[in-house]
Design a protein around this motif. Structure first.
Motif, PDB file in Angstrom:
ATOM      1  N   VAL A  53       0.874  -1.170   0.000  1.00 21.57           N
ATOM      2  CA  VAL A  53       0.000   0.000   0.000  1.00 21.57           C
ATOM      3  C   VAL A  53       0.908   1.216   0.000  1.00 21.57           C
ATOM      4  O   VAL A  53       1.788   1.347   0.855  1.00 21.57           O
ATOM      5  CB  VAL A  53      -0.931   0.022   1.233  1.00 21.57           C
ATOM      6  CG1 VAL A  53      -1.805   1.265   1.234  1.00 21.57           C
ATOM      7  CG2 VAL A  53      -1.785  -1.240   1.292  1.00 21.57           C
ATOM      8  N   SER A  54       0.693   2.105  -0.960  1.00 22.03           N
ATOM      9  CA  SER A  54       1.568   3.274  -1.080  1.00 22.03           C
ATOM     10  C   SER A  54       1.377   4.222   0.098  1.00 22.03           C
ATOM     11  O   SER A  54       0.319   4.273   0.720  1.00 22.03           O
ATOM     12  CB  SER A  54       1.285   4.022  -2.386  1.00 22.03           C
ATOM     13  OG  SER A  54       0.035   4.673  -2.317  1.00 22.03           O
ATOM     14  N   ARG A  55       2.414   4.980   0.383  1.00 20.58           N
ATOM     15  CA  ARG A  55       2.345   5.951   1.474  1.00 20.58           C
ATOM     16  C   ARG A  55       1.260   7.002   1.182  1.00 20.58           C
ATOM     17  O   ARG A  55       0.554   7.435   2.075  1.00 20.58           O
ATOM     18  CB  ARG A  55       3.692   6.635   1.667  1.00 20.58           C
ATOM     19  CG  ARG A  55       3.639   7.573   2.868  1.00 20.58           C
ATOM     20  CD  ARG A  55       4.977   7.957   3.329  1.00 20.58           C
ATOM     21  NE  ARG A  55       5.657   6.745   3.754  1.00 20.58           N
ATOM     22  CZ  ARG A  55       6.629   6.732   4.650  1.00 20.58           C
ATOM     23  NH1 ARG A  55       7.031   7.835   5.190  1.00 20.58           N
ATOM     24  NH2 ARG A  55       7.211   5.608   4.984  1.00 20.58           N
ATOM     25  N   ARG A  56       1.137   7.376  -0.085  1.00 25.76           N
ATOM     26  CA  ARG A  56       0.103   8.348  -0.469  1.00 25.76           C
ATOM     27  C   ARG A  56      -1.289   7.808  -0.132  1.00 25.76           C
ATOM     28  O   ARG A  56      -2.143   8.540   0.381  1.00 25.76           O
ATOM     29  CB  ARG A  56       0.218   8.655  -1.956  1.00 25.76           C
ATOM     30  CG  ARG A  56      -0.797   9.649  -2.427  1.00 25.76           C
ATOM     31  CD  ARG A  56      -0.573   9.990  -3.888  1.00 25.76           C
ATOM     32  NE  ARG A  56      -1.542  10.986  -4.296  1.00 25.76           N
ATOM     33  CZ  ARG A  56      -2.158  10.986  -5.448  1.00 25.76           C
ATOM     34  NH1 ARG A  56      -1.900  10.061  -6.337  1.00 25.76           N
ATOM     35  NH2 ARG A  56      -3.029  11.917  -5.739  1.00 25.76           N
ATOM     36  N   ALA A  57      -1.524   6.540  -0.427  1.00 24.14           N
ATOM     37  CA  ALA A  57      -2.823   5.929  -0.117  1.00 24.14           C
ATOM     38  C   ALA A  57      -3.051   5.880   1.393  1.00 24.14           C
ATOM     39  O   ALA A  57      -4.169   6.099   1.868  1.00 24.14           O
ATOM     40  CB  ALA A  57      -2.910   4.527  -0.714  1.00 24.14           C
ATOM     41  N   LYS A  58      -1.999   5.612   2.155  1.00 29.15           N
ATOM     42  CA  LYS A  58      -2.126   5.579   3.615  1.00 29.15           C
ATOM     43  C   LYS A  58      -2.485   6.962   4.155  1.00 29.15           C
ATOM     44  O   LYS A  58      -3.358   7.095   5.016  1.00 29.15           O
ATOM     45  CB  LYS A  58      -0.827   5.090   4.246  1.00 29.15           C
ATOM     46  CG  LYS A  58      -0.526   3.624   3.967  1.00 29.15           C
ATOM     47  CD  LYS A  58       0.815   3.235   4.528  1.00 29.15           C
ATOM     48  CE  LYS A  58       1.168   1.801   4.202  1.00 29.15           C
ATOM     49  NZ  LYS A  58       2.457   1.385   4.772  1.00 29.15           N
ATOM     50  N   HIS A  59      -1.803   7.979   3.652  1.00 24.64           N
ATOM     51  CA  HIS A  59      -2.110   9.345   4.093  1.00 24.64           C
ATOM     52  C   HIS A  59      -3.534   9.729   3.710  1.00 24.64           C
ATOM     53  O   HIS A  59      -4.265  10.318   4.517  1.00 24.64           O
ATOM     54  CB  HIS A  59      -1.121  10.346   3.484  1.00 24.64           C
ATOM     55  CG  HIS A  59       0.204  10.365   4.155  1.00 24.64           C
ATOM     56  ND1 HIS A  59       0.407  10.893   5.404  1.00 24.64           N
ATOM     57  CD2 HIS A  59       1.412   9.909   3.749  1.00 24.64           C
ATOM     58  CE1 HIS A  59       1.681  10.765   5.747  1.00 24.64           C
ATOM     59  NE2 HIS A  59       2.308  10.159   4.756  1.00 24.64           N
ATOM     60  N   SER A  60      -3.920   9.413   2.500  1.00 26.44           N
ATOM     61  CA  SER A  60      -5.263   9.736   2.027  1.00 26.44           C
ATOM     62  C   SER A  60      -6.324   9.060   2.894  1.00 26.44           C
ATOM     63  O   SER A  60      -7.324   9.683   3.276  1.00 26.44           O
ATOM     64  CB  SER A  60      -5.401   9.308   0.568  1.00 26.44           C
ATOM     65  OG  SER A  60      -6.689   9.543   0.109  1.00 26.44           O
ATOM     66  N   ALA A  61      -6.120   7.802   3.207  1.00 21.31           N
ATOM     67  CA  ALA A  61      -7.073   7.069   4.053  1.00 21.31           C
ATOM     68  C   ALA A  61      -7.132   7.678   5.447  1.00 21.31           C
ATOM     69  O   ALA A  61      -8.223   7.840   6.017  1.00 21.31           O
ATOM     70  CB  ALA A  61      -6.680   5.596   4.132  1.00 21.31           C
ATOM     71  N   ALA A  62      -5.989   8.031   6.002  1.00 17.64           N
ATOM     72  CA  ALA A  62      -5.965   8.606   7.352  1.00 17.64           C
ATOM     73  C   ALA A  62      -6.696   9.952   7.391  1.00 17.64           C
ATOM     74  O   ALA A  62      -7.485  10.212   8.311  1.00 17.64           O
ATOM     75  CB  ALA A  62      -4.518   8.777   7.825  1.00 17.64           C
ATOM     76  N   ILE A  63      -6.477  10.782   6.393  1.00 15.65           N
ATOM     77  CA  ILE A  63      -7.134  12.092   6.347  1.00 15.65           C
ATOM     78  C   ILE A  63      -8.643  11.924   6.171  1.00 15.65           C
ATOM     79  O   ILE A  63      -9.442  12.559   6.869  1.00 15.65           O
ATOM     80  CB  ILE A  63      -6.531  12.958   5.223  1.00 15.65           C
ATOM     81  CG1 ILE A  63      -5.112  13.377   5.606  1.00 15.65           C
ATOM     82  CG2 ILE A  63      -7.388  14.169   4.940  1.00 15.65           C
ATOM     83  CD1 ILE A  63      -4.309  13.956   4.466  1.00 15.65           C
ATOM     84  N   THR A  64      -9.029  11.057   5.255  1.00 11.09           N
ATOM     85  CA  THR A  64     -10.453  10.829   5.014  1.00 11.09           C
ATOM     86  C   THR A  64     -11.143  10.270   6.254  1.00 11.09           C
ATOM     87  O   THR A  64     -12.254  10.700   6.604  1.00 11.09           O
ATOM     88  CB  THR A  64     -10.649   9.879   3.818  1.00 11.09           C
ATOM     89  OG1 THR A  64      -9.995  10.434   2.679  1.00 11.09           O
ATOM     90  CG2 THR A  64     -12.110   9.662   3.514  1.00 11.09           C
ATOM     91  N   MET A  65     -10.503   9.328   6.928  1.00 15.01           N
ATOM     92  CA  MET A  65     -11.107   8.762   8.135  1.00 15.01           C
ATOM     93  C   MET A  65     -11.173   9.794   9.256  1.00 15.01           C
ATOM     94  O   MET A  65     -12.152   9.817  10.017  1.00 15.01           O
ATOM     95  CB  MET A  65     -10.345   7.524   8.578  1.00 15.01           C
ATOM     96  CG  MET A  65     -10.601   6.321   7.710  1.00 15.01           C
ATOM     97  SD  MET A  65      -9.816   4.875   8.420  1.00 15.01           S
ATOM     98  CE  MET A  65      -9.616   3.869   6.969  1.00 15.01           C
ATOM     99  N   ALA A  66     -10.176  10.645   9.376  1.00 11.18           N
ATOM    100  CA  ALA A  66     -10.208  11.691  10.407  1.00 11.18           C
ATOM    101  C   ALA A  66     -11.364  12.659  10.149  1.00 11.18           C
ATOM    102  O   ALA A  66     -12.087  13.040  11.083  1.00 11.18           O
ATOM    103  CB  ALA A  66      -8.874  12.432  10.439  1.00 11.18           C
ATOM    104  N   ILE A  67     -11.544  13.050   8.896  1.00  8.55           N
ATOM    105  CA  ILE A  67     -12.665  13.941   8.557  1.00  8.55           C
ATOM    106  C   ILE A  67     -13.997  13.251   8.844  1.00  8.55           C
ATOM    107  O   ILE A  67     -14.905  13.851   9.425  1.00  8.55           O
ATOM    108  CB  ILE A  67     -12.570  14.388   7.082  1.00  8.55           C
ATOM    109  CG1 ILE A  67     -11.367  15.307   6.891  1.00  8.55           C
ATOM    110  CG2 ILE A  67     -13.861  15.059   6.626  1.00  8.55           C
ATOM    111  CD1 ILE A  67     -11.025  15.580   5.436  1.00  8.55           C
ATOM    112  N   SER A  68     -14.102  11.987   8.460  1.00  5.98           N
ATOM    113  CA  SER A  68     -15.339  11.236   8.703  1.00  5.98           C
ATOM    114  C   SER A  68     -15.627  11.116  10.204  1.00  5.98           C
ATOM    115  O   SER A  68     -16.764  11.286  10.640  1.00  5.98           O
ATOM    116  CB  SER A  68     -15.240   9.840   8.088  1.00  5.98           C
ATOM    117  OG  SER A  68     -15.098   9.930   6.695  1.00  5.98           O
TER     118      SER A  68
END
Length: 122
Positions: A68-83
């Motif tokens: 899993v790319s680091r970009r995908a990990k960051h994107s998932a973390a940001i999206t989950m934090a907003i959610s």
């Protein structure tokens, strides 16, 4: 059975595409399931997924070693934090955002423990 798998692949693909735009709805899991089902039911859909500019690299990384790319990990973390923030702000009773946040934290822990793709040779 083949048409059921094809229908499942299309359903997962639709949910994955919706997940690109809707916070809280995962994209990666649905695209991985769509690829799995398409591999068993529709070579055309499977090939399209692997050639797709957004989904293809993610699928190839996963198939190459669960990367899993680091970009995908960051994107998932940001999206989950907003959610999670939206849930805590709007959801009642209190246990609903607590349960959702706990699930998101578990997924993030698992996700960040996944290996990243090896660096391309320079």
């Amino acid at each position: 059975m083949r048409w059921l798998l094809r229908l499942f692949a299309l359903l997962c693909l639709g949910l994955g595409i919706a997940g690109v735009f809707l916070p809280g709805l995962p994209t990666t899991v649905f695209i991985l399931m769509a690829s799995w089902a398409a591999a068993r039911s529709s070579p055309r859909i499977h090939a399209w997924l692997h050639r797709h500019p957004l989904f293809g690299p993610m699928l190839r990384n996963w198939e190459a070693g669960g990367y899993v790319s680091r970009r995908a990990k960051h994107s998932a973390a940001i999206t989950m934090a907003i959610s999670a923030a939206i849930l805590w702000w709007l959801a009642r009773p209190w246990w609903a955002p607590m349960l959702a946040s706990t699930c998101m934290a578990a997924v993030l822990l698992w996700l960040w423990r996944r290996p990243e793709p090896p660096a391309a040779p320079q």
